[in-house]
Design a protein around this motif. Structure first.
Motif, mmCIF file in Angstrom:
data_model
loop_
_atom_site.group_PDB
_atom_site.id
_atom_site.type_symbol
_atom_site.label_atom_id
_atom_site.label_comp_id
_atom_site.label_asym_id
_atom_site.label_seq_id
_atom_site.Cartn_x
_atom_site.Cartn_y
_atom_site.Cartn_z
ATOM 1 N N ASP A 45 0.879 -1.171 0.000
ATOM 2 C CA ASP A 45 0.000 0.000 0.000
ATOM 3 C C ASP A 45 0.918 1.223 0.000
ATOM 4 O OD1 ASP A 45 -1.747 2.079 0.445
ATOM 5 O OD2 ASP A 45 -2.826 1.083 2.072
ATOM 6 N N ARG A 46 1.383 1.564 -1.181
ATOM 7 C CA ARG A 46 2.383 2.620 -1.306
ATOM 8 C C ARG A 46 1.916 3.957 -0.727
ATOM 9 N NH1 ARG A 46 4.818 1.672 -7.390
ATOM 10 N NH2 ARG A 46 6.664 0.511 -6.724
ATOM 11 N N ALA A 47 0.661 4.282 -0.914
ATOM 12 C CA ALA A 47 0.155 5.561 -0.401
ATOM 13 C C ALA A 47 0.247 5.600 1.126
ATOM 14 C CB ALA A 47 -1.278 5.798 -0.858
ATOM 15 N N ALA A 48 -0.106 4.503 1.779
ATOM 16 C CA ALA A 48 -0.047 4.457 3.245
ATOM 17 C C ALA A 48 1.395 4.492 3.735
ATOM 18 C CB ALA A 48 -0.754 3.204 3.763
ATOM 19 N N VAL A 49 2.270 3.747 3.073
ATOM 20 C CA VAL A 49 3.684 3.738 3.464
ATOM 21 C C VAL A 49 4.278 5.135 3.282
ATOM 22 C CG1 VAL A 49 5.975 2.780 2.989
ATOM 23 C CG2 VAL A 49 3.968 1.282 2.958
ATOM 24 N N LEU A 50 3.955 5.763 2.169
ATOM 25 C CA LEU A 50 4.470 7.114 1.902
ATOM 26 C C LEU A 50 3.970 8.104 2.944
ATOM 27 C CD1 LEU A 50 6.119 9.072 0.232
ATOM 28 C CD2 LEU A 50 4.163 9.249 -1.350
ATOM 29 N N ALA A 51 2.727 7.997 3.338
ATOM 30 C CA ALA A 51 2.184 8.901 4.361
ATOM 31 C C ALA A 51 2.946 8.734 5.676
ATOM 32 C CB ALA A 51 0.699 8.640 4.571
ATOM 33 N N ASP A 52 3.210 7.492 6.064
ATOM 34 C CA ASP A 52 3.971 7.250 7.293
ATOM 35 C C ASP A 52 5.407 7.747 7.152
ATOM 36 O OD1 ASP A 52 1.783 6.135 8.538
ATOM 37 O OD2 ASP A 52 2.492 4.067 8.380
ATOM 38 N N CYS A 66 2.647 16.411 11.000
ATOM 39 C CA CYS A 66 3.691 17.113 10.247
ATOM 40 C C CYS A 66 3.943 16.541 8.852
ATOM 41 C CB CYS A 66 4.995 17.130 11.039
ATOM 42 S SG CYS A 66 5.719 15.493 11.281
ATOM 43 N N GLY A 67 3.505 15.306 8.581
ATOM 44 C CA GLY A 67 3.726 14.710 7.274
ATOM 45 C C GLY A 67 2.630 14.993 6.257
ATOM 46 N N ASP A 68 1.629 15.758 6.655
ATOM 47 C CA ASP A 68 0.572 16.163 5.727
ATOM 48 C C ASP A 68 1.201 16.956 4.583
ATOM 49 O OD1 ASP A 68 -1.362 18.772 5.205
ATOM 50 O OD2 ASP A 68 -2.463 16.876 5.324
ATOM 51 N N ILE A 69 0.725 16.739 3.373
ATOM 52 C CA ILE A 69 1.350 17.373 2.207
ATOM 53 C C ILE A 69 1.368 18.897 2.307
ATOM 54 C CG2 ILE A 69 -0.713 17.388 0.735
ATOM 55 C CD1 ILE A 69 1.302 16.621 -1.604
ATOM 56 N N ALA A 70 0.352 19.486 2.915
ATOM 57 C CA ALA A 70 0.336 20.950 3.066
ATOM 58 C C ALA A 70 1.496 21.399 3.953
ATOM 59 C CB ALA A 70 -0.996 21.413 3.648
ATOM 60 N N ASN A 71 1.777 20.648 5.021
ATOM 61 C CA ASN A 71 2.895 21.005 5.890
ATOM 62 C C ASN A 71 4.235 20.755 5.193
ATOM 63 O OD1 ASN A 71 3.923 21.896 8.557
ATOM 64 N ND2 ASN A 71 4.878 19.865 8.458
ATOM 65 N N VAL A 72 4.338 19.644 4.457
ATOM 66 C CA VAL A 72 5.581 19.368 3.736
ATOM 67 C C VAL A 72 5.853 20.498 2.741
ATOM 68 C CG1 VAL A 72 6.799 17.749 2.210
ATOM 69 C CG2 VAL A 72 5.386 16.876 4.095
ATOM 70 N N ARG A 73 4.813 20.990 2.080
ATOM 71 C CA ARG A 73 4.991 22.131 1.161
ATOM 72 C C ARG A 73 5.502 23.361 1.915
ATOM 73 N NH1 ARG A 73 -0.349 20.461 -1.697
ATOM 74 N NH2 ARG A 73 0.467 19.457 -3.576
ATOM 75 N N LYS A 74 4.969 23.599 3.114
ATOM 76 C CA LYS A 74 5.426 24.751 3.919
ATOM 77 C C LYS A 74 6.885 24.588 4.319
ATOM 78 C CE LYS A 74 1.890 24.931 6.895
ATOM 79 N NZ LYS A 74 1.105 25.331 8.067
ATOM 80 N N VAL A 75 7.245 23.384 4.735
ATOM 81 C CA VAL A 75 8.636 23.119 5.140
ATOM 82 C C VAL A 75 9.575 23.356 3.970
ATOM 83 C CG1 VAL A 75 10.229 21.260 5.826
ATOM 84 C CG2 VAL A 75 8.042 21.522 7.015
ATOM 85 N N VAL A 76 9.221 22.814 2.803
ATOM 86 C CA VAL A 76 10.076 22.975 1.618
ATOM 87 C C VAL A 76 10.155 24.452 1.221
ATOM 88 C CG1 VAL A 76 10.228 22.463 -0.869
ATOM 89 C CG2 VAL A 76 9.781 20.625 0.779
ATOM 90 N N ALA A 77 9.061 25.171 1.243
ATOM 91 C CA ALA A 77 9.069 26.586 0.898
ATOM 92 C C ALA A 77 9.958 27.379 1.850
ATOM 93 C CB ALA A 77 7.652 27.148 0.893
ATOM 94 N N ALA A 78 9.869 27.090 3.135
ATOM 95 C CA ALA A 78 10.707 27.783 4.127
ATOM 96 C C ALA A 78 12.183 27.475 3.892
ATOM 97 C CB ALA A 78 10.296 27.383 5.542
ATOM 98 N N GLU A 79 12.501 26.235 3.552
ATOM 99 C CA GLU A 79 13.905 25.867 3.306
ATOM 100 C C GLU A 79 14.434 26.557 2.060
ATOM 101 O OE1 GLU A 79 13.757 21.408 5.287
ATOM 102 O OE2 GLU A 79 13.336 21.634 3.156
ATOM 103 N N GLN A 80 13.589 26.742 1.069
ATOM 104 C CA GLN A 80 14.023 27.386 -0.168
ATOM 105 C C GLN A 80 14.304 28.866 0.043
ATOM 106 O OE1 GLN A 80 10.911 26.243 -2.885
ATOM 107 N NE2 GLN A 80 11.901 24.296 -3.378
ATOM 108 N N GLN A 81 13.685 29.463 1.059
ATOM 109 C CA GLN A 81 13.920 30.879 1.353
ATOM 110 C C GLN A 81 15.219 31.085 2.129
ATOM 111 O OE1 GLN A 81 10.372 32.224 3.299
ATOM 112 N NE2 GLN A 81 9.312 32.602 1.366
#
Length: 172
Positions: A36-43, A156-171
């Motif tokens: 179940d790739r989606a579940a594994v990826l979420a974890d 913290c692994g929700d895609i919206a949070n991951v996007r925020k983390v990546v955006a902050a790192e890019q700044q």
């Protein structure tokens, strides 16, 4: 599928190593088309983000303070976390877990993560073992585990949070 490891205290080196082995198992599971790739990826996203943020906020500053690692090593490790988070987000944004695109993005994440685990184990954890007293490593382990658990609980692994983390790192 590997279960998310509970947050338990102890020697910070051993806790981080346990997470590293968990990441490797999760990557193996993601390569399996029958999982179940989606579940594994979420974890994986949840644990990876929590692990990296807890290291950056609790572990790296303490190891730097104890002169186990220097500022360049901290910066390098944080840069590798950012690369891993970019690759993680790219994989999370693939809609079809059975597609060639998923396999390609998984390969990119696997390469970034495997490289980081190797370097961190050699260049951060080995000095922590030799240059930091066991009592300090245990206290750090408790702090790391508490922060990791708090972040996991926060989603913290929700895609919206991951996007925020990546955006902050890019700044930065």
């Amino acid at each position: 599928m590997p279960k998310i490891l509970p947050a338990a205290g102890g020697d910070v080196v051993e806790i981080i190593l346990a997470d590293h082995r968990w990441f490797e198992e999760a990557l193996r599971e993601l390569r399996n088309v029958r999982s179940d790739r989606a579940a594994v990826l979420a974890d994986l996203a949840t644990v990876l983000i929590a692990h990296a943020e807890a290291e950056e906020s609790k572990v790296y500053p303490a190891l730097r303070h104890k002169d186990a690692i220097d500022a360049d090593e901290v910066e390098h490790s944080e840069h590798e976390h950012a690369e891993g988070n970019d690759a993680l987000l790219a994989l999370m944004e693939v809609d079809d877990t059975g597609s060639e695109e998923f396999s390609e993005k998984l390969h990119e994440l696997s390469e970034a993560l495997t490289h980081h685990l190797d370097e961190e184990e050699r260049d951060v954890l080995n000095p922590a073992r030799t240059d930091v007293a066991e009592g300090v490593r245990r206290k750090l382990g408790d702090l790391f585990a508490e922060e990791r658990a708090r972040l996991i609980e926060s989603g913290c692994g929700d895609i919206a949070n991951v996007r925020k983390v990546v955006a902050a790192e890019q700044q930065n």
